[in-house]
Design a protein around this motif. Structure first.
Motif, short mmCIF file in Angstrom:
data_model
loop_
_atom_site.label_atom_id
_atom_site.label_comp_id
_atom_site.label_asym_id
_atom_site.label_seq_id
_atom_site.Cartn_x
_atom_site.Cartn_y
_atom_site.Cartn_z
N LEU A 40 0.83 -1.20 0.00
CA LEU A 40 0.00 0.00 0.00
C LEU A 40 0.87 1.26 0.00
O LEU A 40 0.57 2.23 -0.71
CB LEU A 40 -0.92 -0.01 1.22
N ALA A 41 1.94 1.25 0.80
CA ALA A 41 2.82 2.42 0.88
C ALA A 41 3.55 2.66 -0.44
O ALA A 41 3.67 3.80 -0.91
CB ALA A 41 3.82 2.24 2.02
N VAL A 42 4.05 1.59 -1.05
CA VAL A 42 4.76 1.72 -2.33
C VAL A 42 3.82 2.23 -3.41
O VAL A 42 4.20 3.07 -4.24
CB VAL A 42 5.39 0.36 -2.73
N ALA A 43 2.59 1.75 -3.41
CA ALA A 43 1.61 2.21 -4.39
C ALA A 43 1.36 3.71 -4.23
O ALA A 43 1.25 4.45 -5.23
CB ALA A 43 0.30 1.44 -4.22
N ARG A 44 1.31 4.18 -3.01
CA ARG A 44 1.11 5.61 -2.75
C ARG A 44 2.32 6.43 -3.20
O ARG A 44 2.18 7.49 -3.82
CB ARG A 44 0.84 5.81 -1.27
N VAL A 45 3.52 5.94 -2.89
CA VAL A 45 4.74 6.67 -3.24
C VAL A 45 4.90 6.77 -4.76
O VAL A 45 5.25 7.84 -5.28
CB VAL A 45 5.97 5.98 -2.61
N HIS A 46 4.64 5.69 -5.47
CA HIS A 46 4.85 5.68 -6.92
C HIS A 46 3.82 6.51 -7.67
O HIS A 46 4.13 7.09 -8.71
CB HIS A 46 4.83 4.24 -7.44
N THR A 47 2.59 6.56 -7.15
CA THR A 47 1.53 7.29 -7.86
C THR A 47 1.32 8.70 -7.33
O THR A 47 0.60 9.49 -7.94
CB THR A 47 0.19 6.52 -7.75
N HIS A 48 1.94 9.03 -6.16
CA HIS A 48 1.71 10.33 -5.50
C HIS A 48 0.21 10.57 -5.29
O HIS A 48 -0.27 11.69 -5.35
CB HIS A 48 2.31 11.47 -6.32
N SER A 49 -0.50 9.49 -5.06
CA SER A 49 -1.95 9.55 -4.92
C SER A 49 -2.41 8.41 -4.02
O SER A 49 -1.70 7.42 -3.82
CB SER A 49 -2.61 9.42 -6.30
N LEU A 50 -3.62 8.54 -3.46
CA LEU A 50 -4.16 7.51 -2.57
C LEU A 50 -5.14 6.57 -3.26
O LEU A 50 -5.59 5.60 -2.66
CB LEU A 50 -4.87 8.18 -1.38
N TRP A 51 -5.45 6.82 -4.54
CA TRP A 51 -6.50 6.04 -5.19
C TRP A 51 -6.12 4.58 -5.40
O TRP A 51 -6.96 3.68 -5.21
CB TRP A 51 -6.92 6.69 -6.50
N LEU A 52 -4.89 4.32 -5.79
CA LEU A 52 -4.46 2.93 -5.98
C LEU A 52 -4.47 2.18 -4.64
O LEU A 52 -5.02 1.07 -4.57
CB LEU A 52 -3.09 2.88 -6.64
N PRO A 53 -3.87 2.72 -3.56
CA PRO A 53 -3.96 2.01 -2.27
C PRO A 53 -5.38 1.89 -1.74
O PRO A 53 -5.72 0.89 -1.11
CB PRO A 53 -3.07 2.82 -1.33
N ILE A 54 -6.23 2.88 -1.99
CA ILE A 54 -7.63 2.78 -1.54
C ILE A 54 -8.31 1.60 -2.25
O ILE A 54 -8.99 0.78 -1.62
CB ILE A 54 -8.40 4.09 -1.81
N GLY A 55 -8.12 1.50 -3.55
CA GLY A 55 -8.69 0.38 -4.29
C GLY A 55 -8.13 -0.95 -3.83
O GLY A 55 -8.88 -1.93 -3.65
N PHE A 56 -6.82 -1.00 -3.61
CA PHE A 56 -6.17 -2.24 -3.16
C PHE A 56 -6.72 -2.65 -1.80
O PHE A 56 -7.04 -3.82 -1.57
CB PHE A 56 -4.66 -2.01 -3.10
N HIS A 57 -6.82 -1.70 -0.89
CA HIS A 57 -7.32 -1.97 0.46
C HIS A 57 -8.78 -2.44 0.41
O HIS A 57 -9.18 -3.37 1.13
CB HIS A 57 -7.20 -0.69 1.30
#
Length: 293
Positions: free
Chosen positions: A219-236
């Motif tokens: 989740l943290a890596v997804a946020r860092v790479h995209t500079h956004s919370l949408w990918l980690p929100i979807g993953f979660h």
């Protein structure tokens, strides 16, 4: 490092406020139930009120924290508008849901789990609501605010590991139910002490904490790479919906710890699934972001 010190003070404040607030909430609920108001509150133990007190304390102290660390916009936390938010949201759901359900299918095939004869449709609604609300709240807090503050130190990998460890600890360290039979002013502190009981259990550390930690890293890596919370929100959201739905559809036929625990997110097998998912997510991030340049 000043921001890190303020963040540490924030978490200490949460513990203190929650420990003081929990007895008040518990006694108030018991009093209301005794007078015939909201009688359903009588069935909840002290630990339930303590967990809610932690959430209330975190919310109450959040505004002072943001003020003291001078956060006035999401940009101050390293977050940027994401024009591909819908794509990232859907990708996150699929990237977590597909490996998780494939793992569940294998557990059914090998008779570790079997399908239930009846399906609790009302509980599916609760799972769906949790899948919509919990990821937004937790990702905003853990990967948005906490990780954003830690990234301002310039130590990206330490920040990712630290917030992932915190995420795992918050979900792992929970006192057993009915720990405090009689509530006193110190019951909140007792709940905190009892929550560390599983730390000394190597099986639980391997089967639960490690899996939570690895998912936290994803989740943290997804946020860092995209500079956004949408990918980690979807993953979660995919994790919660996949695990919750599987628990509604099936029941465990055998106890197989540390290999398989009480759900799809606990055990050595889920840890292996998390490792595979890590590789899939990193590959997707690499090629998806490269294709958008």
């Amino acid at each position: 490092m000043k921001d890190v010190a303020k963040l540490a003070a924030y978490f200490i404040g949460i513990v203190i406020v929650a420990a003081l607030l929990a007895p008040i909430l518990f006694w108030s609920a018991q009093s209301l139930a005794a007078h015939g108001l909201f009688s359903f509150l009588a069935k909840y133990d002290f630990e339930t009120f303590f967990h809610r007190s932690v959430l209330i304390a975190a919310a109450l102290l959040l505004w002072p924290l943001l003020r003291f660390i001078h956060v006035r916009s999401m940009g101050d936390l390293g977050l940027a508008p994401n024009p591909r938010w819908g794509r990232d949201l859907c990708a996150g759901i699929l990237l977590s849901l597909i490996p998780l359900l494939c793992c569940g299918a294998l557990l059914v095939v090998f008779h570790v789990y079997s399908f239930r004869h009846t399906f609790a449709w009302p509980r599916l609604g609760k799972v769906l609501v949790a899948s919509l609300i919990v990821p937004y709240i937790e990702e905003t807090f853990f990967r948005g605010i906490v990780l954003g503050v830690l990234l301002r130190t310039g130590r990206k990998y330490i920040a990712v590991l630290a917030v992932s460890a915190l995420f795992a600890a918050v979900h792992f360290l929970k006192a057993p139910e009915r720990t405090s039979a009689i509530a006193t002013w110190t019951s909140g502190l007792n709940s905190i002490a009892h929550s560390f009981g599983r730390v000394g259990d190597p099986m639980m550390l391997a089967s639960a904490f490690a899996t939570l930690f690895l998912f936290g890293c994803i989740l943290a890596v997804a946020r860092v790479h995209t500079h956004s919370l949408w990918l980690p929100i979807g993953f979660h959201a995919g994790l919660i919906f996949g695990s919750g739905t599987f628990s509604l559809l099936t029941h465990r036929q055998m106890v197989a710890l540390p290999w398989v625990g009480k759900n799809l997110l606990v055990g050595i097998v889920p840890l292996g699934v998390a490792a595979i998912t890590w590789i899939i997510v990193r590959t997707w991030l690499k090629y998806d972001r490269a294709s958008s340049v």
